[in-house]
Scaffold this motif. Structure first.
Motif, mmCIF file in Angstrom:
data_model
loop_
_atom_site.group_PDB
_atom_site.id
_atom_site.type_symbol
_atom_site.label_atom_id
_atom_site.label_comp_id
_atom_site.label_asym_id
_atom_site.label_seq_id
_atom_site.Cartn_x
_atom_site.Cartn_y
_atom_site.Cartn_z
ATOM 1 N N GLN A 359 0.822 -1.201 0.000
ATOM 2 C CA GLN A 359 0.000 0.000 0.000
ATOM 3 C C GLN A 359 0.867 1.267 0.000
ATOM 4 N N ARG A 360 1.892 1.259 0.845
ATOM 5 C CA ARG A 360 2.744 2.452 0.968
ATOM 6 C C ARG A 360 3.495 2.761 -0.319
ATOM 7 N N SER A 361 3.688 1.758 -1.170
ATOM 8 C CA SER A 361 4.399 1.997 -2.429
ATOM 9 C C SER A 361 3.597 2.874 -3.387
ATOM 10 N N PHE A 362 2.310 3.085 -3.078
ATOM 11 C CA PHE A 362 1.472 3.916 -3.946
ATOM 12 C C PHE A 362 1.372 5.361 -3.466
ATOM 13 N N GLY A 364 2.205 9.027 -3.201
ATOM 14 C CA GLY A 364 2.867 9.906 -4.162
ATOM 15 C C GLY A 364 2.466 9.650 -5.598
ATOM 16 N N LYS A 365 1.722 8.562 -5.839
ATOM 17 C CA LYS A 365 1.286 8.254 -7.197
ATOM 18 C C LYS A 365 -0.123 8.791 -7.444
ATOM 19 N N VAL A 366 -0.467 8.920 -8.726
ATOM 20 C CA VAL A 366 -1.807 9.328 -9.126
ATOM 21 C C VAL A 366 -2.529 8.102 -9.671
ATOM 22 N N MET A 367 -3.757 7.859 -9.170
ATOM 23 C CA MET A 367 -4.508 6.668 -9.550
ATOM 24 C C MET A 367 -5.919 7.050 -9.994
ATOM 25 N N ASP A 368 -6.434 6.304 -10.959
ATOM 26 C CA ASP A 368 -7.848 6.426 -11.310
ATOM 27 C C ASP A 368 -8.671 5.707 -10.251
ATOM 28 N N VAL A 369 -9.725 6.357 -9.790
ATOM 29 C CA VAL A 369 -10.569 5.790 -8.738
ATOM 30 C C VAL A 369 -12.031 5.876 -9.154
ATOM 31 N N LEU A 370 -12.730 4.755 -9.058
ATOM 32 C CA LEU A 370 -14.167 4.706 -9.302
ATOM 33 C C LEU A 370 -14.883 5.040 -8.001
ATOM 34 N N VAL A 371 -15.550 6.186 -7.962
ATOM 35 C CA VAL A 371 -16.213 6.657 -6.738
ATOM 36 C C VAL A 371 -17.482 5.843 -6.498
ATOM 37 N N GLU A 372 -17.669 5.399 -5.241
ATOM 38 C CA GLU A 372 -18.813 4.554 -4.910
ATOM 39 C C GLU A 372 -19.750 5.149 -3.878
ATOM 40 N N ASP A 373 -19.219 5.994 -2.988
ATOM 41 C CA ASP A 373 -20.040 6.441 -1.869
ATOM 42 C C ASP A 373 -19.568 7.816 -1.407
ATOM 43 N N VAL A 374 -20.469 8.529 -0.728
ATOM 44 C CA VAL A 374 -20.161 9.842 -0.155
ATOM 45 C C VAL A 374 -20.497 9.816 1.324
ATOM 46 N N ILE A 414 -2.386 10.089 -4.257
ATOM 47 C CA ILE A 414 -2.357 9.319 -3.012
ATOM 48 C C ILE A 414 -1.352 9.942 -2.042
ATOM 49 N N SER A 415 -1.816 10.232 -0.816
ATOM 50 C CA SER A 415 -0.978 10.891 0.179
ATOM 51 C C SER A 415 -0.700 10.031 1.414
ATOM 52 N N ASP A 416 -1.479 8.963 1.632
ATOM 53 C CA ASP A 416 -1.273 8.150 2.829
ATOM 54 C C ASP A 416 -1.857 6.760 2.582
ATOM 55 N N ALA A 417 -1.457 5.822 3.454
ATOM 56 C CA ALA A 417 -1.902 4.439 3.278
ATOM 57 C C ALA A 417 -2.037 3.754 4.626
ATOM 58 N N PHE A 423 -5.470 6.865 0.934
ATOM 59 C CA PHE A 423 -6.060 8.171 1.195
ATOM 60 C C PHE A 423 -5.405 9.186 0.247
ATOM 61 N N GLY A 424 -6.241 10.069 -0.306
ATOM 62 C CA GLY A 424 -5.677 11.029 -1.229
ATOM 63 C C GLY A 424 -6.597 12.181 -1.502
ATOM 64 N N GLU A 425 -6.122 13.075 -2.401
ATOM 65 C CA GLU A 425 -6.903 14.257 -2.773
ATOM 66 C C GLU A 425 -7.178 14.182 -4.283
ATOM 67 N N ILE A 426 -8.309 14.684 -4.654
ATOM 68 C CA ILE A 426 -8.679 14.672 -6.059
ATOM 69 C C ILE A 426 -7.754 15.591 -6.839
ATOM 70 N N LEU A 427 -7.386 15.148 -8.028
ATOM 71 C CA LEU A 427 -6.532 15.922 -8.904
ATOM 72 C C LEU A 427 -7.435 16.637 -9.897
ATOM 73 N N ARG A 428 -7.558 17.934 -9.731
ATOM 74 C CA ARG A 428 -8.494 18.687 -10.569
ATOM 75 C C ARG A 428 -7.943 18.848 -11.987
#
Length: 428
Positions: A359-362, A364-374, A414-417, A423-428
């Protein structure tokens, strides 16, 4: 108007069956309801694979019987794998159940319950239309010594690729962003139709018919039949996610022979090494069994060493159950439950450490994420990356994602694991 509530137990293949059954409902006379308290009739689609699943199914039936006695529901229908396995005994044990049906005998059930005269295809039962399961066939020819599936579901019966493509296109038109291909063993798909396994052909036909931004995910691949060509096929596709579910079960040669499975340790080690050399982020999931008859401390240690070396992204495990009617249930050297439980805990503790490292190896990386819930309290969006199968794997928490709705695929930095979630922030 009759209100029907469907309870689905067991694996994703049962979810597909429930959707197929729901397709028989005549909408002028039957209405599906999400809350059992609103139902006139409750149908439970059971699992009979292992004893804990059977016990769960029985508990649900007992709850429904109490509801019927209290007048909360009018009728009960019990269908699926457990009926295939224990049908006559169940009918004696639960005389208040009104309808019984074996798995996939939906036309007879529809006639008995007066659901409707014809099927309209699968009907979405989930609140997540963007992730759907495509069942490529039923039954199994492998006959592992611990497994009840062949006796429950029979031999391999593949669906035609044309039917599967038609169903896949329909699900995409209904909003699917991810199709999960499932079967008892995906690697032998089409053997009964064309005389040889035909998964690559099916994948070609699906990719020709489906949009490029769709995710295709492959479940239940027998380890002895996964090869370099499949890895290259996955990595060469814009749609097939680099995630494979390969249930190894064990690696000790003596245990595998007793399981009626070919020895695969050297093959799997090499295969996963090649996969990670091709693409370091290639995600491998497996399932392992501990406590099979004759498993010694030495053979269990070989399993731990294998897991340590291969470093699976995701790993599920279970303790062996002596299932009635299977050859393994009659074997000598049954392992005491206390030892099985201890080995399970040790295996999962090791995997937890491995999972956190992967998990930690990710970070700093940017990943595509399929949003499922709010999350309604703090606005966090929760979704899944290519590494995360629905319901069984981890999630990605996305902050600063105002305006993003479930069903969207967004880029996330991705900022944390943690052991299982990112855990991460959306890339606008």
């Amino acid at each position: 108007m009759n209100n029907l509530h469907i309870i689905t137990l067991g694996c994703p293949k049962n979810s597909v069956d429930s959707e197929a059954l729901a397709g028989w409902l005549d909408p002028s006379r039957w209405r599906l309801v999400q809350d059992v308290q609103q139902a006139d009739v409750v149908l439970v689609n059971t699992c009979g694979f292992i004893q804990p699943a059977v016990e769960e199914s029985i508990d649900v039936i007992l709850d429904l019987e109490r509801m019927k006695e209290q007048g909360a529901i009018r009728s009960i229908a019990v269908v699926g794998c457990m009926v295939n396995r224990y049908g006559e005994d169940l009918k004696k044990e639960f005389p208040s159940v009104d309808y019984w049906a074996e798995a996939e005998k939906w036309q007879a059930l529809a006639q008995a319950m007066d659901l409707g005269s014809r099927s309209s295809g699968r009907k979405l039962l989930s609140s997540s239309p963007w992730t759907r399961y495509l069942k490529v066939g039923e039954g199994c020819n492998t006959r592992c010594s611990f497994c009840t599936i062949p006796s429950i579901r029979g031999p391999l019966k593949s669906r035609s690729p044309e039917d599967l493509v038609q169903e896949a296109v329909a699900m995409v038109e209904e909003g699917a962003k991810e199709l999960c291909l499932v079967g008892q063993d995906l690697t032998v798909y089409g053997l009964d139709l064309k005389g040889k396994p035909s998964l690559p052909l099916l994948l070609d036909m699906l990719e020709d018919a489906l949009p490029e931004d769709l995710w295709i995910r492959l479940f239940y691949l027998h380890p002895s039949r996964v090869d370099r060509a499949l890895l290259e096929r996955v990595l060469g596709s814009p749609r097939i996610v680099p995630w494979l579910d390969v249930p190894v079960q064990h690696v000790d040669d003596r245990i595998l022979r007793a399981m009626n499975r070919p020895p695969v340790e050297a093959h799997i080690r090499e295969l996963f090494k090649i996969g990670r050399e091709m693409y370091p982020d290639f995600a491998f999931r497996t399932t392992l069994m501990v406590g099979f008859p004759g498993e010694t401390e030495e053979s269990f240690q070989s399993l731990l060493d294998f897991v340590e070396d291969v470093r699976f992204d995701r790993l599920g495990a279970f303790t062996y159950c002596a299932e009635e009617g299977t050859p393994a249930a009659l074997m000598e050297d049954q392992v005491p439950q206390e030892i099985k439980d201890g080995r399970y805990a040790e295996l999962m503790e090791l995997q937890q450490e491995i999972s956190l490292s992967r998990q930690r190896s990710f970070v700093g990386k940017v990943m595509d994420v399929l949003v499922e819930d709010v999350d309604e309290e703090d606005g966090t969006r929760w979704g899944r990356s290519f590494r995360d199968a629905p319901e069984i794997d981890g999630l990605v928490a996305i902050s600063d994602a105002e305006g993003v709705t479930p069903g969207q695929i967004v880029k996330v930095s991705i900022s944390d694991a943690s052991e299982y979630d990112l855990f991460g922030e959306i890339l606008r």
